[in-house]
Design a protein around this motif. Structure first.
Motif, PDB file in Angstrom:
ATOM      1  N   MET A   1      52.394  -5.024  34.071  1.00 24.77           N
ATOM      2  CA  MET A   1      52.348  -4.740  32.632  1.00 24.77           C
ATOM      3  C   MET A   1      51.805  -3.341  32.365  1.00 24.77           C
ATOM      4  SD  MET A   1      53.320  -7.521  31.022  1.00 24.77           S
ATOM      5  CE  MET A   1      52.517  -7.772  29.452  1.00 24.77           C
ATOM      6  N   PRO A   2      52.177  -2.748  31.246  1.00 24.40           N
ATOM      7  CA  PRO A   2      51.629  -1.445  30.884  1.00 24.40           C
ATOM      8  C   PRO A   2      50.422  -1.601  29.965  1.00 24.40           C
ATOM      9  CG  PRO A   2      53.469  -1.971  29.444  1.00 24.40           C
ATOM     10  CD  PRO A   2      53.186  -3.211  30.276  1.00 24.40           C
ATOM     11  N   ASP A   3      49.372  -0.887  30.224  1.00 26.03           N
ATOM     12  CA  ASP A   3      48.302  -0.764  29.217  1.00 26.03           C
ATOM     13  C   ASP A   3      47.419   0.416  29.620  1.00 26.03           C
ATOM     14  OD1 ASP A   3      46.305  -1.550  31.006  1.00 26.03           O
ATOM     15  OD2 ASP A   3      45.489  -3.098  29.695  1.00 26.03           O
ATOM     16  N   GLY A   4      46.295   0.573  29.001  1.00 25.64           N
ATOM     17  CA  GLY A   4      45.442   1.737  29.260  1.00 25.64           C
ATOM     18  C   GLY A   4      44.899   1.806  30.674  1.00 25.64           C
ATOM     19  N   ASN A   5      44.869   0.643  31.354  1.00 22.69           N
ATOM     20  CA  ASN A   5      44.388   0.643  32.743  1.00 22.69           C
ATOM     21  C   ASN A   5      45.525   0.670  33.748  1.00 22.69           C
ATOM     22  OD1 ASN A   5      41.561   0.304  32.231  1.00 22.69           O
ATOM     23  ND2 ASN A   5      42.057  -1.783  31.565  1.00 22.69           N
ATOM     24  N   ALA A   6      46.758   0.625  33.260  1.00 25.68           N
ATOM     25  CA  ALA A   6      47.902   0.427  34.158  1.00 25.68           C
ATOM     26  C   ALA A   6      48.015   1.555  35.193  1.00 25.68           C
ATOM     27  CB  ALA A   6      49.186   0.351  33.342  1.00 25.68           C
TER      28      ALA A   6
ATOM     29  N   GLY B   1      47.480  -3.149  34.959  1.00 23.09           N
ATOM     30  CA  GLY B   1      47.756  -3.112  33.528  1.00 23.09           C
ATOM     31  C   GLY B   1      47.819  -4.487  32.887  1.00 23.09           C
ATOM     32  N   SER B   2      47.595  -5.539  33.690  1.00 30.50           N
ATOM     33  CA  SER B   2      47.763  -6.900  33.182  1.00 30.50           C
ATOM     34  C   SER B   2      46.428  -7.534  32.796  1.00 30.50           C
ATOM     35  CB  SER B   2      48.429  -7.757  34.270  1.00 30.50           C
ATOM     36  OG  SER B   2      48.340  -9.125  33.943  1.00 30.50           O
ATOM     37  N   ALA B   3      46.475  -8.383  31.789  1.00 35.93           N
ATOM     38  CA  ALA B   3      45.282  -9.134  31.394  1.00 35.93           C
ATOM     39  C   ALA B   3      45.046 -10.311  32.345  1.00 35.93           C
ATOM     40  CB  ALA B   3      45.445  -9.631  29.971  1.00 35.93           C
TER      41      ALA B   3
ATOM     42  N   LEU C   1      54.338   1.138  33.056  1.00 40.67           N
ATOM     43  CA  LEU C   1      54.532   2.314  32.193  1.00 40.67           C
ATOM     44  C   LEU C   1      55.964   2.822  32.273  1.00 40.67           C
ATOM     45  CD1 LEU C   1      51.165   4.220  32.659  1.00 40.67           C
ATOM     46  CD2 LEU C   1      51.967   2.976  30.624  1.00 40.67           C
TER      47      LEU C   1
END
Ligand code: BES
Ligand code: ZN
Ligand code: ZN
Length: 460
Positions: free
Chosen positions: A282-287, A200-202, A235
Motif C-alpha cells: 500500500m502507499p502512504d507516508g511510510n511506504a 506503507g500498510s496499516a 507509490l
C-alpha cells in the motif's frame, strides 16, 4: 461440497429427474436422440440428456461439468451420470470434475444461486470405485479451499488472517508444525525486503512456515507461495483496471495452503515445508519509495526502483531463508502471481515454469496435463539477468526495459536461491484467476496448481 455416490441401481429407478449419458451410449439404454450433438429425449419419465465426451481426463471433467451446469439451469438438484467407461480412474475424474464445477463463491450474496447437491454415478462395481470417488472429491476440495482464499476480499484475507489459516491447518493433526515470525522478529533477522513491501500498510506482515512431517520420509520439499494479500502497486500505484483483481496476489500462498490442507487426508511420504511472507502493498507516508535500497536476508542489497515489483522482494527473503535453513530439501518450488508479462507471453491458460530440474519439469508438465492445469517451460537467460544489476546496489527490482518481464523477474529470484538446480519458479499471474466462466472453472479464483502438486506428491 456436492455429494457423489456410486450405484448399480438401474438409473431409471433412481430418485432423479435427469440422467446424463455420453453421446452414443444412449442407445445402450434403449433411448433414441436425434443428431449426434448434445441433445435429449424423454424416457420412462426422465429426461435423458446426451453430451459428447472426449474420453480423456479433461474430457471427463468437462462432461460432468456440463451436466452440472445444465442441471443448474433446469433447477434440478439431483442428477444421475453414466460414465463413458468403467475404468477406476474415470470415477476419480468424474468426482473431481463434479466437485470443481459445483463450486460457487456466494457467501456474500443474499440471493444464493441454485445448487446441484447430489450426483449418482452409475457403476457395476460401486464399492470398487468408492476410493477413487473420495480421492477425486478431495482433490476438488483442496482446490476449492485455495479458491475460497483467493476469492475472499482483501478486507477479510489480510496478512494476519492468512497467517491464521495456516495456524488452523497446523491444528488439524499432529503431523503439522508451525512457526510464525512477526515484524519485530523479521527486523531482528534482517528480512528487510519483505518489511519494506509492507511499510506503507496499516496491516502487520507475517512470515509463516508450516511443516508436514510424514511417518516415513522419502523426499523433502519446500513450497513457497507469494502472499501479497493486496497489491495496490504502492507509490507506483496501479490503474483501476490493474488494481481491481489484486486481491488475487496471494494466490501462490493459497495454492500451497490448499495442498497442505489436503495432506492430513492423503498423508504422502514427503516432508513438506510451506512458506509464505504475508504482506499488503500500500502507499502512504511510510511506504517504500523508488530509490530505496534494502538488504535481503542473504545480505544482497536491492534498489527498489518500482514499488509495484514487490512480489520478487518478498520472495527474495523467503527463498534466502529456505536456502540457509533447509539446504537438504530435494526440491524447492515457488508459486507466484509475479508478472503481467507472463500473460503477454503465454496467455491466461498456461503458467510459466522456470526450472533447470528435469524431475520437476516432467512432473509438472505431465501431471499438469492430467489435472487440466497448463504449464509451459520458460527459459532462464543470463543476458536478461544482467539487466537486474543496479549501479548503486547489488540488484534492482526492475529491468528498466519492456521486454521479457517474466524472465527478468525469474532471473532476479535466482539470486536468492543457493541450489538453483533443485528449484522451480512458477509464474501463475495469468492462471490464478479467470474472468471467464468455463466448464469446471467458474468465474474467479481457479486454485491453479493444487491438483498437479497433489498428484506429484502422491506419486513420490
Ligand atoms: N501482482 C503483480 C503481477 C500481476 C499482474 C499478477 C496481473 C496478476 C495479474 C506484480 O506485483 C506486478 O505488479 N508486477 C509488475 C512488475 C513490473 C513493475 C516490473 C508488472 O507485471 O507489471
Ligand atoms: Zn505489484
Ligand atoms: Zn504483486
Amino acid at each position: 461440497m456436492i455429494t457423489v455416490e456410486s450405484t448399480n441401481v438401474n438409473p431409471f429407478q433412481l430418485p432423479v429427474r435427469i440422467l446424463f449419458v455420453p453421446r452414443g451410449k444412449e442407445k445402450e439404454l434403449g433411448v433414441a436422440i436425434e443428431g449426434d450433438k448434445e441433445g435429449f429425449s424423454f424416457h420412462e419419465g426422465k429426461i435423458v440428456y446426451a453430451i459428447p465426451v472426449s474420453d480423456n481426463p479433461d474430457g471427463i471433467r468437462k462432461y460432468i461439468a456440463r451436466a452440472i451446469r445444465l442441471a443448474r439451469e433446469y433447477r434440478i438438484d439431483s442428477i444421475a451420470v453414466i460414465p463413458p467407461d468403467e475404468e477406476k480412474e474415470t470415477y476419480f475424474f468424474l468426482a473431481e470434475g463434479a466437485g470443481l464445477a459445483a463450486y460457487t463463491f456466494d457467501k456474500y450474496l443474499n440471493e444464493k444461486p441454485f445448487k446441484v447437491s447430489k450426483v449418482f454415478l452409475i457403476s457395476s462395481d460401486p464399492n470398487g470405485v468408492y476410493g477413487e470417488i473420495k480421492k477425486g472429491l478431495h482433490f476438488a476440495e483442496a482446490t476449492n479451499f485455495a479458491r475460497d482464499l483467493v476469492n475472499e476480499p482483501p478486507n477479510v484475507i489480510y496478512p494476519e488472517t492468512l497467517r491464521d489459516v495456516a495456524i488452523e491447518i497446523s491444528r488439524d493433526d499432529s503431523s503439522f508444525d508451525i512457526e510464525v515470525f512477526d515484524r519485530e522478529k523479521m527486523e531482528r533477522m534482517g528480512m528487510e525486503a519483505i518489511l519494506y513491501v509492507g511499510k506503507g500498510s496499516a496491516r502487520e506482515p507475517y512470515f509463516v512456515h508450516l511443516t508436514y512431517r510424514p511417518e516415513k520420509t522419502r523426499r523433502r520439499m519446500a513450497l513457497v507461495g507469494k502472499a501479497v494479500t493486496f497489491d495496490s502497486g504502492g507509490l507506483n500505484i496501479k490503474t483501476y483496471e490493474g488494481m481491481k483483481t489484486m486481491k488475487m496476489d496471494m494466490a501462490g500462498s493459497a495454492t500451497v495452503l490448499g495442498v497442505m490442507k489436503a495432506l492430513s487426508y492423503f498423508k504422502p511420504d514427503v516432508e513438506i515445508h510451506a512458506f509464505f511472507a504475508a504482506v499488503e502493498n500500500m502507499p502512504d507516508g511510510n511506504a517504500d519509495k523508488p530509490g530505496d535500497i534494502v538488504r535481503a536476508y542473504n545480505g544482497k542489497t536491492i534498489e527498489i526502483l518500482n514499488t509495484d515489483a514487490e512480489g520478487r522482494l518478498t520472495l527474495a527473503d523467503v527463498l534466502s531463508y529456505v536456502s540457509k535453513h533447509f539446504p537438504n530439501v530435494d526440491y524447492v518450488l515457488d508459486f507466484a502471481t509475479l508478472t503481467g508479462a507472463i500473460m503477454v507471453a503465454l496467455g491466461p491458460y498456461r503458467a510459466g515454469l522456470f526450472t533447470d530440474n528435469t524431475d520437476i519439469r516432467e512432473a509438472l508438465m505431465n501431471y499438469g496435463h492430467v489435472e487440466g492445469e497448463g504449464f509451459w517451460h520458460m527459459p532462464f537467460d543470463e543476458r536478461l539477468g544482467e539487466k537486474m544489476k543496479s549501479r548503486v546496489a547489488d540488484l534492482k527490482n526492475t529491468a528498466e526495459m519492456r521486454w521479457g518481464g517474466a524472465i527478468t523477474a525469474a532471473m532476479f529470484l535466482k539470486n536468492f536461491v543457493d541450489f538453483p538446480e533443485r528449484w522451480a519458479h512458477v509464474d501463475i499471474a495469468g492462471t490464478a484467476f479467470t474472468t471467464e466462466d468455463s466448464d469446471y472453472n467458474p468465474y474467479g479464483a481457479t486454485g491453479f496448481g493444487v491438483r498437479t502438486l497433489l498428484r506429484w506428491l502422491l506419486s513420490l
